[in-house]
Design an enzyme around this catalytic site. Sequence first.
Site, PDB file in Angstrom:
ATOM      1  N   ASP A  62       0.809  -1.222   0.000  1.00  0.00           N
ATOM      2  CA  ASP A  62       0.000   0.000   0.000  1.00  0.00           C
ATOM      3  C   ASP A  62       0.843   1.274   0.000  1.00  0.00           C
ATOM      4  O   ASP A  62       2.066   1.226   0.178  1.00  0.00           O
ATOM      5  CB  ASP A  62      -0.969  -0.007   1.196  1.00  0.00           C
ATOM      6  CG  ASP A  62      -0.315  -0.480   2.502  1.00  0.00           C
ATOM      7  OD1 ASP A  62       0.930  -0.448   2.586  1.00  0.00           O
ATOM      8  OD2 ASP A  62      -1.049  -0.864   3.418  1.00  0.00           O
ATOM      9  N   ASN A 128      -7.877  -3.060  14.061  1.00  0.00           N
ATOM     10  CA  ASN A 128      -9.241  -3.330  13.590  1.00  0.00           C
ATOM     11  C   ASN A 128      -9.282  -4.510  12.618  1.00  0.00           C
ATOM     12  O   ASN A 128     -10.299  -4.771  12.008  1.00  0.00           O
ATOM     13  CB  ASN A 128      -9.843  -2.079  12.929  1.00  0.00           C
ATOM     14  CG  ASN A 128      -9.095  -1.658  11.663  1.00  0.00           C
ATOM     15  OD1 ASN A 128      -8.161  -2.340  11.225  1.00  0.00           O
ATOM     16  ND2 ASN A 128      -9.513  -0.550  11.075  1.00  0.00           N
ATOM     17  N   HIS A 130      -7.392  -4.920   9.882  1.00  0.00           N
ATOM     18  CA  HIS A 130      -7.050  -4.694   8.474  1.00  0.00           C
ATOM     19  C   HIS A 130      -5.735  -5.368   8.107  1.00  0.00           C
ATOM     20  O   HIS A 130      -4.838  -5.540   8.931  1.00  0.00           O
ATOM     21  CB  HIS A 130      -7.060  -3.201   8.098  1.00  0.00           C
ATOM     22  CG  HIS A 130      -5.937  -2.375   8.632  1.00  0.00           C
ATOM     23  ND1 HIS A 130      -6.060  -1.010   8.835  1.00  0.00           N
ATOM     24  CD2 HIS A 130      -4.666  -2.684   8.989  1.00  0.00           C
ATOM     25  CE1 HIS A 130      -4.917  -0.543   9.283  1.00  0.00           C
ATOM     26  NE2 HIS A 130      -4.047  -1.531   9.381  1.00  0.00           N
ATOM     27  N   GLU A 135      -9.701  -2.123   5.106  1.00  0.00           N
ATOM     28  CA  GLU A 135     -10.388  -1.874   6.368  1.00  0.00           C
ATOM     29  C   GLU A 135     -11.589  -2.815   6.515  1.00  0.00           C
ATOM     30  O   GLU A 135     -12.022  -3.444   5.537  1.00  0.00           O
ATOM     31  CB  GLU A 135     -10.857  -0.410   6.397  1.00  0.00           C
ATOM     32  CG  GLU A 135      -9.730   0.625   6.279  1.00  0.00           C
ATOM     33  CD  GLU A 135      -8.894   0.781   7.566  1.00  0.00           C
ATOM     34  OE1 GLU A 135      -8.722  -0.197   8.313  1.00  0.00           O
ATOM     35  OE2 GLU A 135      -8.407   1.903   7.806  1.00  0.00           O
TER      36      GLU A 135
HETATM   37  P1  PGA Z   1       1.988  -1.447  12.600  1.00  0.00           P
HETATM   38  O1  PGA Z   1       0.792  -1.401  11.587  1.00  0.00           O
HETATM   39  O2  PGA Z   1       2.959  -2.446  12.065  1.00  0.00           O
HETATM   40  O3  PGA Z   1       2.581  -0.065  12.589  1.00  0.00           O
HETATM   41  O4  PGA Z   1       1.431  -1.858  13.924  1.00  0.00           O
HETATM   42  C1  PGA Z   1       0.259  -2.585  11.127  1.00  0.00           C
HETATM   43  C2  PGA Z   1      -0.913  -2.305  10.232  1.00  0.00           C
HETATM   44  O5  PGA Z   1      -1.626  -1.306  10.460  1.00  0.00           O
HETATM   45  O6  PGA Z   1      -1.151  -3.110   9.315  1.00  0.00           O
END
Ligand code: PGA
Length: 235
Positions: A62, A128, A130, A135
């Site tokens: 992404d 959450n 994702h 999302e």
């Molecule tokens: P993080 O994010 O590695 O910074 O915890 C993970 C994500 O949001 O997929």
Amino acid sequence: MKIIVVKDSIEGGREGFKVFKEALDNGAKVFGLATGSTPETTYAQIVDSDLDFSKCTSINLDEYVGLGANDPQSYHYFMNQHLFSKKPFAHSYLPDGLAKNAKKETARYDALIEKNPIDLQLLGIGQNGHIGFNEPGSSFDGKTQKIRLTESTIEANSRFFENEDQVPKYAYSMGIGSIMKAKKILLEAYGPAKAEVIRKMVKGPITEDVPASILQRHQDVVVIADEAAAALLRS
Ligand code: PGA
């Protein structure tokens, strides 16, 4: 799902490195890569190693809409800093956050994924549920999309920005359908804030409300979680 519980993210990085090495030794050519805090220790291990990706391709999950490759908050920048400047790949692809036409950009990215089937896909997970920026509510069949980030994601990611207002509201993300086509998936999760979602991902119902729950249907998933993130798996 194979679940490896480690003491902390440093040990997790060493385990993650082993998964990359094994894939490379077995002939993997295309690596799906991720950003965020989670993969940093795995990338650090790779950088410190003699693994050679110079004949490989990387495809990232992404990128924020509106941020260019030179913006320090962009995922292009993150990848250059943490990996590509030290371990170059033959080709490295990320969505173009500055693309003028979202439809064309998502189609371009889907064509790239189609042309370069992913051997190993690295994932983090949002609180959450994702994966990538898919999302809750994202289709399990989805392809690359421009996605509006949820408030909880914006809040979680605001730690990388001066304030919450600076966090982009949209991102391009590879779709769940494409993630599920990867031959092998490695998901890493660290810290107590991920415990509840890791429980849902592993033990909960498969539902689009928890995008990562679809991984229960993939035949080759390795989860590396520290004790804090794995804490609710025991019961
Ligand atoms: P993080 O994010 O590695 O910074 O915890 C993970 C994500 O949001 O997929």
